[in-house]
Design an enzyme around this catalytic site. Structure first.
Site, PDB file in Angstrom:
ATOM      1  N   SER A  61     -86.051  43.759  36.895  1.00 59.90           N
ATOM      2  CA  SER A  61     -87.020  43.358  37.810  1.00 59.90           C
ATOM      3  C   SER A  61     -86.686  43.749  39.227  1.00 59.90           C
ATOM      4  CB  SER A  61     -87.482  41.959  37.653  1.00 59.90           C
ATOM      5  OG  SER A  61     -88.867  41.835  38.371  1.00 59.90           O
TER       6      SER A  61
ATOM      7  N   ASP B 189     -92.564  44.084  33.439  1.00 58.77           N
ATOM      8  CA  ASP B 189     -91.162  43.650  33.963  1.00 58.77           C
ATOM      9  C   ASP B 189     -90.361  43.584  32.769  1.00 58.77           C
ATOM     10  OD1 ASP B 189     -89.430  41.287  34.658  1.00 58.77           O
ATOM     11  OD2 ASP B 189     -90.587  41.463  36.380  1.00 58.77           O
TER      12      ASP B 189
END
Length: 383
Positions: free
Chosen positions: A52, A212
């Site tokens: 991320s 993500d």
């Protein structure tokens, strides 16, 4: 003259977890490490992994593996000068125009080709494309300053956790629900890794859509181990259960707080479980040989913040664009809600500067432990 030398042979890895704006904290810790090393010191990490927002920091540091100080300084400059508009559109027309466009697109023929989300993070894509020189990764690998860099993304197509990695000699791997895919990293990989569910749009890479990297990441330590690391320094963003500066929460958890709690669960629980598994493996290897067990002993050191990000973010609530504040209030997040979501989206200079400062302070407090773990003697004066 100052110098730093390894105490023993090891392959050090740096693992940077996800957390949106919270990732500014990681740069503070790296700054503390850099303060203990000579200015021309190459990166003490041969393997760099990120998830991320941590993936963005990881690639930035990999690009400057030949000079650790320079990598920290350049990445810190970006974080210290952040504005929301550099990450996602924050104007009234931009925010609600994007939402309405996504909503009504499902009634059009091309609607199924649109990636829907609450926020438009096109500005982040433009920022990364302009700032990161991906060619430097190859140069650092070829010159031996770096062995490999890996970033995690989650496949919406099959639910696998994918470690996209760039290296010279490592082979791809596949395990249950996770695999390593060798590639040349680009901005699309970073955008996929940082696409927080519902907040930011998914990204298509090849024939699959990705989000993500923390979503399906059952084993966050796996990429570093597969890429040859036997020591992993982990800089996380998990908040302390109790904050001596602020005390305990005064409010009952509402929907916004529970949503934020779920986000924190995505970003932290898998790491803690994986660390427990690694401890059990290391304990087993204390009583048998690695060859006989078919396992490898890997050491780890975890650095987490000493203060609560949610409460820090609430102090800077009014710094966010008015349209974003309105949108957050609409879904139940106010200045007093203490929702974790606020700290993920607070890409504003006063907040990120405070996180860098906190990371620097936490890093200095643990500098002896960190330097010993990395096998570095630190700065020494020679007359």
């Amino acid at each position: 003259m100052i110098f730093s030398s390894p105490v023993k042979e090891s392959t050090n890895a740096l693992l940077l977890t996800g957390g949106g704006a919270r990732a500014a904290y990681q740069i503070g810790v790296l700054k503390a490490i850099a303060s203990q090393l000579p200015r021309n010191q190459k990166s003490p990490f041969k393997v760099i992994c990120g998830t991320s927002a941590g993936a963005i920091n990881a690639v930035s540091m990999a690009c400057h593996a030949s000079c650790f100080h320079l990598g920290v300084k350049k990445t810190e400059w970006v974080w210290k000068n952040f504005k929301t508009e550099q990450v996602y559109v924050g104007s009234w027309t931009g925010v609600f125009g994007y939402i309405f466009k996504n909503y009504f697109s499902k009634y059009t023929k091309t609607g199924k080709f649109r990636s829907t989300s609450l926020l438009n993070n096109k500005p982040l894509e433009n920022l990364l494309s302009g700032l990161i020189d991906y060619k430097r990764i190859d140069r650092n690998i070829l010159t031996g300053h770096l062995d490999a860099v890996s970033i995690a993304a989650s496949s919406y197509s099959d639910g696998d956790s994918i470690a996209f990695f760039q290296s010279s000699g490592n082979k791809e791997w596949q395990r249950a629900k996770r695999k390593g895919v060798k590639t040349v990293l680009t901005t699309r990989h970073l955008m996929a890794s940082a696409a927080i569910p519902l907040l930011f749009p998914s990204v298509k890479i090849g024939n699959s859509y990705f989000g993500d990297g923390a979503i399906h990441q059952l084993s966050p330590l796996s990429p570093a181990v597969h890429l040859g690391a036997n020591k992993i320094l982990i800089i996380g963003v998990e908040q302390p259960k109790q904050d001596k500066y602020y005390g305990e929460s005064e409010f009952h958890p509402n929907t916004a707080a529970i949503t934020g709690h779920l986000l924190e669960t995505i970003f932290t629980d898998s790491l803690n479980a994986d660390l427990e598994r690694m401890e059990r493996i290391n304990s087993t290897l204390n009583h048998t040989s690695e060859d006989k067990a078919g396992l490898t002993k890997v050491e780890s050191l975890l650095i987490n913040p000493s203060r609560c990000f949610n409460k820090l973010a609430a102090q800077h609530y009014n710094k966010m664009p008015s349209a974003i504040r309105f949108l957050l209030r609409f879904i139940g997040i106010s200045k007093k809600s203490e929702s974790a979501m606020m700290s993920y989206l607070m890409f504003e200079k006063p907040f990120t500067e405070e996180l860098i400062k906190l990371g620097y302070e936490d890093g200095l407090k643990q500098k002896d432990e960190i330097m010993s773990f990395l096998g570095l003697t630190g700065k020494q004066e020679v007359n």
